[in-house]
Write a protein that holds these residues in place. Structure first.
Motif, PDB file in Angstrom:
ATOM      1  N   LEU A 161       0.853  -1.180   0.000  1.00  0.00           N
ATOM      2  CA  LEU A 161       0.000   0.000   0.000  1.00  0.00           C
ATOM      3  C   LEU A 161       0.890   1.231   0.000  1.00  0.00           C
ATOM      4  O   LEU A 161       1.821   1.326   0.808  1.00  0.00           O
ATOM      5  CB  LEU A 161      -0.921   0.025   1.224  1.00  0.00           C
ATOM      6  N   ASP A 162       0.596   2.160  -0.882  1.00  0.00           N
ATOM      7  CA  ASP A 162       1.336   3.421  -0.960  1.00  0.00           C
ATOM      8  C   ASP A 162       0.464   4.559  -0.456  1.00  0.00           C
ATOM      9  O   ASP A 162      -0.686   4.706  -0.884  1.00  0.00           O
ATOM     10  CB  ASP A 162       1.777   3.692  -2.399  1.00  0.00           C
ATOM     11  N   PHE A 163       1.021   5.337   0.458  1.00  0.00           N
ATOM     12  CA  PHE A 163       0.309   6.458   1.056  1.00  0.00           C
ATOM     13  C   PHE A 163       0.923   7.754   0.528  1.00  0.00           C
ATOM     14  O   PHE A 163       2.147   7.937   0.583  1.00  0.00           O
ATOM     15  CB  PHE A 163       0.435   6.421   2.588  1.00  0.00           C
ATOM     16  N   VAL A 164       0.100   8.652   0.037  1.00  0.00           N
ATOM     17  CA  VAL A 164       0.597   9.919  -0.489  1.00  0.00           C
ATOM     18  C   VAL A 164      -0.374  11.033  -0.124  1.00  0.00           C
ATOM     19  O   VAL A 164      -1.591  10.856  -0.198  1.00  0.00           O
ATOM     20  CB  VAL A 164       0.791   9.854  -2.031  1.00  0.00           C
ATOM     21  N   ARG A 165       0.181  12.160   0.329  1.00  0.00           N
ATOM     22  CA  ARG A 165      -0.680  13.300   0.656  1.00  0.00           C
ATOM     23  C   ARG A 165      -0.889  14.127  -0.605  1.00  0.00           C
ATOM     24  O   ARG A 165       0.067  14.608  -1.217  1.00  0.00           O
ATOM     25  CB  ARG A 165      -0.071  14.162   1.764  1.00  0.00           C
ATOM     26  N   ILE A 166      -2.157  14.262  -0.991  1.00  0.00           N
ATOM     27  CA  ILE A 166      -2.508  15.006  -2.196  1.00  0.00           C
ATOM     28  C   ILE A 166      -3.449  16.148  -1.836  1.00  0.00           C
ATOM     29  O   ILE A 166      -4.098  16.136  -0.793  1.00  0.00           O
ATOM     30  CB  ILE A 166      -3.170  14.097  -3.246  1.00  0.00           C
ATOM     31  N   GLY A 167      -3.495  17.154  -2.712  1.00  0.00           N
ATOM     32  CA  GLY A 167      -4.352  18.302  -2.497  1.00  0.00           C
ATOM     33  C   GLY A 167      -3.594  19.591  -2.732  1.00  0.00           C
ATOM     34  O   GLY A 167      -2.780  19.691  -3.650  1.00  0.00           O
ATOM     35  N   SER A 168      -3.828  20.572  -1.873  1.00  0.00           N
ATOM     36  CA  SER A 168      -3.165  21.867  -1.969  1.00  0.00           C
ATOM     37  C   SER A 168      -2.793  22.340  -0.573  1.00  0.00           C
ATOM     38  O   SER A 168      -3.115  21.695   0.427  1.00  0.00           O
ATOM     39  CB  SER A 168      -4.093  22.890  -2.636  1.00  0.00           C
TER      40      SER A 168
END
Length: 244
Positions: free
Chosen positions: A148-155
């Motif tokens: 599982l890969d966790f990545v913070r996305i958004g702005s």
């Protein structure tokens, strides 16, 4: 109705509020664009036909059912060593980390938690719903194992940690294949379980094609009774800690 559910059914939401916040603790503080990964069992617990039910039932009944059932599912995950990664409108997405332990332990805990959650809804929450003159619900589970890969996305003004990887995607597909009260798993997770506990699900395998190559991924059905009887002491032994 409200009194009937609040007596016990809504205790699940109160319990959930007392445990750590959503997400995997190793990745909740990732910076924007930051990422990390771990091997884990991805788990989806879902109410069947809840969209159709929301068309017919009153908003008040839908809210009561959602709080009681989804709260119970989340509590089951957190009490048995898993991490709730997010809520959908009618279900829970969670994982059981295997990064620092034998993946067979994570597999057994994840399947056992699914069995525990389905049993709790079927034999406890549904009784409370019936006492409140609300139609009982049906729940199903889908799981698979892998990276599982966790990545913070958004702005900068708003972001969240997203979870990527085939294991999560296929676990969601397993959940959609499952009938009411079934636990369906992918082949990577099935390989971590005793052969006696699994059987091929009748649904046709999923097919993935790139160029001239096609891979077929079958679905497996897990017997919940083999795991449910082992789960009674797990929460007490963990003492509020995650299995990882």
């Amino acid at each position: 109705r409200e009194a009937g559910l609040q007596h016990k059914g809504l205790q699940a939401s109160a319990s959930a509020a007392e445990v750590p916040p959503l997400g995997h603790p190793d990745f909740v503080n990732l910076p924007l664009g930051g990422s990390g990964s771990t091997n884990a069992v991805a788990l989806f617990l879902d109410l069947r036909r809840f969209t159709a039910r929301s068309f017919w039932d009153s908003p008040e009944d839908i809210l009561l059912v959602n709080v009681a059932v989804v709260g119970e599912l989340a509590t089951a995950v957190q009490q048995h060593g898993g991490h709730v990664l997010g809520f959908r409108g009618d279900g829970v997405f969670a994982c059981f980390d295997a990064g620092q332990q034998d993946p067979k332990i994570a597999a057994a805990l994840a399947v056992g938690t699914a069995a525990w959650a389905l049993d709790a809804v079927k034999n406890a929450v549904n009784q409370l719903l019936d006492m409140s003159n609300i139609e009982p619900v049906k729940v199903r589970a889908g799981l698979d194992y892998g990276r599982l890969d966790f990545v913070r996305i958004g702005s900068q003004s708003g972001s969240e940690v997203n979870v990527l990887g085939f294991a999560a995607n296929f676990a969601a597909k397993c959940e959609k294949v499952a009938n009411s009260w079934e636990i369906v798993v992918g082949s990577q997770l099935a390989g971590l379980l005793p052969d006696a506990d699994i059987s091929r699900h009748p649904h046709p395998p999923a097919s993935y094609t790139r160029g001239a190559q096609t891979e077929r991924c079958p679905f497996f059905l897990v017997s919940p009774s083999a795991y449910l009887r082992h789960m009674a002491q797990v929460s007490e032994q963990l003492g509020g800690h995650s299995a990882s």
